[in-house]
Design an enzyme around this catalytic site. Structure first.
Site, PDB file in Angstrom:
ATOM      1  N   PHE A  15       0.819  -1.214   0.000  1.00 14.11           N
ATOM      2  CA  PHE A  15       0.000   0.000   0.000  1.00 14.11           C
ATOM      3  C   PHE A  15       0.855   1.266   0.000  1.00 14.11           C
ATOM      4  CE2 PHE A  15      -1.928  -3.503   2.316  1.00 14.11           C
ATOM      5  CZ  PHE A  15      -3.084  -3.720   1.565  1.00 14.11           C
ATOM      6  N   SER A  47       7.922  -2.027   0.736  1.00  9.31           N
ATOM      7  CA  SER A  47       8.831  -1.043   1.348  1.00  9.31           C
ATOM      8  C   SER A  47      10.208  -1.647   1.575  1.00  9.31           C
ATOM      9  CB  SER A  47       8.250  -0.532   2.672  1.00  9.31           C
ATOM     10  OG  SER A  47       8.029  -1.594   3.582  1.00  9.31           O
ATOM     11  N   HIS A 139      -2.501  -0.347  12.584  1.00 10.80           N
ATOM     12  CA  HIS A 139      -2.996   1.028  12.664  1.00 10.80           C
ATOM     13  C   HIS A 139      -3.995   1.244  13.800  1.00 10.80           C
ATOM     14  CE1 HIS A 139      -0.614   1.785   9.326  1.00 10.80           C
ATOM     15  NE2 HIS A 139      -1.455   2.326   8.486  1.00 10.80           N
TER      16      HIS A 139
END
Length: 205
Positions: A15, A47, A139
């Site tokens: 994402f 990432s 999150h």
């Protein structure tokens, strides 16, 4: 400036926007003299490829911390659930096999060190100085606070803290990353360098 990655990054699940990935690459490229890099929340390795490629080019190491059981939003029935990453035999999410395949395809296995554990467990006896910490884990408020409290203290002066998915407006996204971003600034130990899309980049004073 465009960068050369060892794989087609668009084929890697994740994402992270390209602009954010490139910002991470340049951060990691510039902090090799300060210490190792560490990310919390590797998922399938998007990432990790940006950061790991920079580490390979600068003879550095990326520690990739993730329990690989998925965050809250990845679980069955949730918005970002991916059935291809569900281990039906264990009845659990498992992104580690995909992560390893992506690191192998990118030829990054000698500079990306997977740490397959919850963030707090991995940090329990940590003592390696870090030049860059990238937080992109769970999150929920509890998960984000845990990641920040566990890892920000290991960043050396002049090193960087990067936080993904910062949305000042609650209508745009969850507020936990924004909360730890505000905590870092309020601590007096970090200053804002720049925002790249939803990626906040701070420097340790």
């Amino acid at each position: 400036m465009s960068i050369q990655l060892p794989v087609d990054i668009d084929t890697v699940k994740g994402f992270l926007a390209a602009s954010e990935g490139e910002a991470l690459f340049h951060l990691a490229s510039g902090c090799a003299a300060l210490g190792a890099c560490l990310e919390v929340g590797s998922y399938c390795g998007k990432s990790s490829i940006y950061l790991g490629t920079a580490c390979r080019e600068t003879d550095n190491i990326l520690f990739a911390v993730d329990h690989h059981r998925g965050s809250e939003e990845h679980q069955p029935g949730e918005e970002y659930h991916d059935p291809a990453l569900f281990d039906s035999s264990a009845h659990l999410m498992d992104s580690f096999r995909t992560f390893r395949a992506n690191m192998r395809a990118a030829e990054l296995e000698e500079c990306v060190v997977p740490v397959v554990a919850p963030s707090a467990v991995a940090a329990r006896r940590w003592n390696t100085p870090l030049g860059l910490v990238f937080i992109d884990g769970g999150h929920s408020r509890e998960a984000a606070l845990t990641d920040y409290r566990c890892w920000a203290r290991h960043i050396v002066p002049g090193g960087f803290l990067a936080i993904h998915d910062i949305f000042p407006d609650p209508a745009d996204g969850g507020q936990a990353p924004h909360e730890i971003y505000q905590l870092a600034l309020a601590s007096g130990q970090f200053e804002l360098v720049e925002m790249v899309d939803t990626l906040g980049i701070l420097r340790r004073l």
